[in-house]
Design a protein around this motif. Structure first.
Motif, mmCIF file in Angstrom:
data_model
loop_
_atom_site.group_PDB
_atom_site.id
_atom_site.type_symbol
_atom_site.label_atom_id
_atom_site.label_comp_id
_atom_site.label_asym_id
_atom_site.label_seq_id
_atom_site.Cartn_x
_atom_site.Cartn_y
_atom_site.Cartn_z
ATOM 1 N N VAL A 1 34.005 -7.070 -43.263
ATOM 2 C CA VAL A 1 35.127 -6.731 -41.779
ATOM 3 C C VAL A 1 36.511 -6.351 -42.567
ATOM 4 N N LYS A 2 36.963 -6.267 -43.924
ATOM 5 C CA LYS A 2 37.785 -6.542 -44.268
ATOM 6 C C LYS A 2 39.058 -5.128 -44.244
ATOM 7 N N ASN A 3 38.533 -4.600 -43.571
ATOM 8 C CA ASN A 3 39.735 -3.541 -43.155
ATOM 9 C C ASN A 3 40.117 -3.113 -41.739
ATOM 10 N N VAL A 4 39.052 -3.965 -41.046
ATOM 11 C CA VAL A 4 39.418 -3.997 -39.453
ATOM 12 C C VAL A 4 40.531 -4.218 -39.103
ATOM 13 N N ASP A 5 41.314 -3.912 -37.881
ATOM 14 C CA ASP A 5 42.767 -4.299 -37.500
ATOM 15 C C ASP A 5 42.481 -5.378 -36.944
ATOM 16 N N PHE A 6 42.763 -6.292 -37.057
ATOM 17 C CA PHE A 6 42.924 -6.870 -35.913
ATOM 18 C C PHE A 6 43.892 -7.380 -34.501
ATOM 19 N N PRO A 7 43.745 -7.916 -33.527
ATOM 20 C CA PRO A 7 42.571 -8.737 -32.537
ATOM 21 C C PRO A 7 41.506 -6.931 -33.446
ATOM 22 N N ALA A 8 39.691 -7.588 -33.088
ATOM 23 C CA ALA A 8 39.625 -6.586 -32.745
ATOM 24 C C ALA A 8 38.311 -7.404 -31.433
ATOM 25 N N GLY A 9 37.125 -6.351 -31.477
ATOM 26 C CA GLY A 9 36.028 -6.575 -29.982
ATOM 27 C C GLY A 9 34.880 -6.382 -31.010
ATOM 28 N N LYS A 10 33.768 -6.640 -30.732
ATOM 29 C CA LYS A 10 32.372 -6.211 -31.638
ATOM 30 C C LYS A 10 32.306 -5.480 -32.024
ATOM 31 N N ASP A 11 32.331 -4.762 -30.872
ATOM 32 C CA ASP A 11 31.601 -3.180 -31.296
ATOM 33 C C ASP A 11 32.279 -1.841 -32.092
ATOM 34 N N GLU A 12 34.158 -2.579 -32.476
ATOM 35 C CA GLU A 12 34.593 -2.383 -33.735
ATOM 36 C C GLU A 12 34.552 -2.419 -34.987
ATOM 37 N N LEU A 13 33.609 -4.091 -34.483
ATOM 38 C CA LEU A 13 33.724 -4.643 -36.297
ATOM 39 C C LEU A 13 32.351 -3.770 -36.557
ATOM 40 N N ILE A 14 31.360 -3.538 -35.865
ATOM 41 C CA ILE A 14 30.274 -3.115 -36.047
ATOM 42 C C ILE A 14 30.427 -2.297 -36.431
ATOM 43 N N GLN A 15 30.891 -0.844 -35.830
ATOM 44 C CA GLN A 15 31.047 0.354 -36.775
ATOM 45 C C GLN A 15 31.834 0.297 -37.934
ATOM 46 N N GLU A 16 33.306 -1.004 -37.931
ATOM 47 C CA GLU A 16 33.612 -0.650 -39.231
ATOM 48 C C GLU A 16 32.373 -1.247 -40.240
ATOM 49 N N VAL B 1 24.667 -5.610 -40.408
ATOM 50 C CA VAL B 1 24.233 -5.495 -39.491
ATOM 51 C C VAL B 1 24.441 -6.265 -37.755
ATOM 52 N N LYS B 2 22.791 -6.510 -38.091
ATOM 53 C CA LYS B 2 21.871 -7.084 -37.107
ATOM 54 C C LYS B 2 22.859 -7.923 -36.517
ATOM 55 N N ALA B 3 23.330 -9.050 -37.423
ATOM 56 C CA ALA B 3 23.539 -10.373 -37.778
ATOM 57 C C ALA B 3 25.786 -10.257 -37.003
ATOM 58 N N LEU B 4 26.035 -8.841 -37.203
ATOM 59 C CA LEU B 4 27.416 -8.898 -36.155
ATOM 60 C C LEU B 4 26.873 -8.412 -34.239
ATOM 61 N N ARG B 5 25.689 -7.297 -35.195
ATOM 62 C CA ARG B 5 24.971 -7.543 -33.040
ATOM 63 C C ARG B 5 24.925 -8.854 -32.284
ATOM 64 N N GLY B 6 24.409 -9.774 -32.659
ATOM 65 C CA GLY B 6 24.459 -11.281 -32.707
ATOM 66 C C GLY B 6 25.581 -11.687 -32.097
ATOM 67 N N ILE B 7 27.169 -11.333 -32.450
ATOM 68 C CA ILE B 7 27.399 -12.243 -32.303
ATOM 69 C C ILE B 7 28.464 -12.292 -30.977
ATOM 70 N N PRO B 8 28.565 -12.966 -30.293
ATOM 71 C CA PRO B 8 29.179 -12.815 -28.507
ATOM 72 C C PRO B 8 30.652 -11.905 -27.985
ATOM 73 N N PRO B 9 30.369 -11.240 -27.570
ATOM 74 C CA PRO B 9 31.285 -9.811 -26.886
ATOM 75 C C PRO B 9 32.286 -10.608 -27.263
ATOM 76 N N GLU B 10 33.251 -11.256 -27.804
ATOM 77 C CA GLU B 10 34.774 -11.642 -27.655
ATOM 78 C C GLU B 10 36.260 -11.167 -28.328
ATOM 79 N N GLN B 11 36.936 -10.983 -28.447
ATOM 80 C CA GLN B 11 38.141 -10.223 -29.391
ATOM 81 C C GLN B 11 38.176 -11.501 -30.536
ATOM 82 N N TYR B 12 38.150 -10.910 -31.644
ATOM 83 C CA TYR B 12 38.190 -11.614 -32.444
ATOM 84 C C TYR B 12 39.491 -11.547 -33.523
ATOM 85 N N GLY B 13 40.410 -12.598 -33.540
ATOM 86 C CA GLY B 13 41.661 -12.465 -34.140
ATOM 87 C C GLY B 13 42.194 -12.622 -35.776
ATOM 88 N N ASN B 14 40.740 -12.494 -36.746
ATOM 89 C CA ASN B 14 40.679 -12.665 -37.257
ATOM 90 C C ASN B 14 39.219 -12.068 -38.722
#
Length: 109
Positions: free
Chosen positions: A13-28, A39-52
């Motif tokens: 997830v190092k190249n993600v532009d934050f803030p980012a949502g769960k779907d963006e994190l999985i795609q990246e 990928v499975k671990a990222l699918r299991g996180i809460p559907p929130e906006q992550y700041g970093n």
């Protein structure tokens, strides 16, 4: 069965532009070549906006024997203390054991 660790999650997830949502994190993560367990671990996180990346890593469920280097006493303290909603127990803040604090003081002296 293979698993993932904090290092892999942070890497994919190092190249993600934050803030980012769960779907963006999985795609990246998929674009970055993440393993299926990551990928499975990222699918299991809460559907929130992550700041970093640190917020993402704290929300991912990891095996209790992951590479965090916590002692059994520290893991027990993490289990006793509450954390942020959805935060993985293994990534909750935990103070150093009193003996470690004393050893650190002795080294500085």
């Amino acid at each position: 069965m293979t698993s993932t660790d904090v290092g892999e999650i942070l890497r994919v997830v190092k190249n993600v532009d934050f803030p980012a949502g769960k779907d963006e994190l999985i795609q990246e993560a998929k674009r970055a070549g993440a393993s299926e367990p990551a990928v499975k671990a990222l699918r299991g996180i809460p559907p929130e906006q992550y700041g970093n990346r640190a917020e993402v890593a704290r929300s991912v469920r990891l095996p209790a024997d992951s590479d965090l280097g916590h002692s059994p006493a520290q893991r027990a303290e993490q289990a006793r203390e509450g954390g942020k909603h959805g935060q993985s127990e293994q990534l909750r803040d935990v103070p150093k054991p009193p003996i470690q604090e004393e050893l650190d003081r002795d080294r500085r002296a």
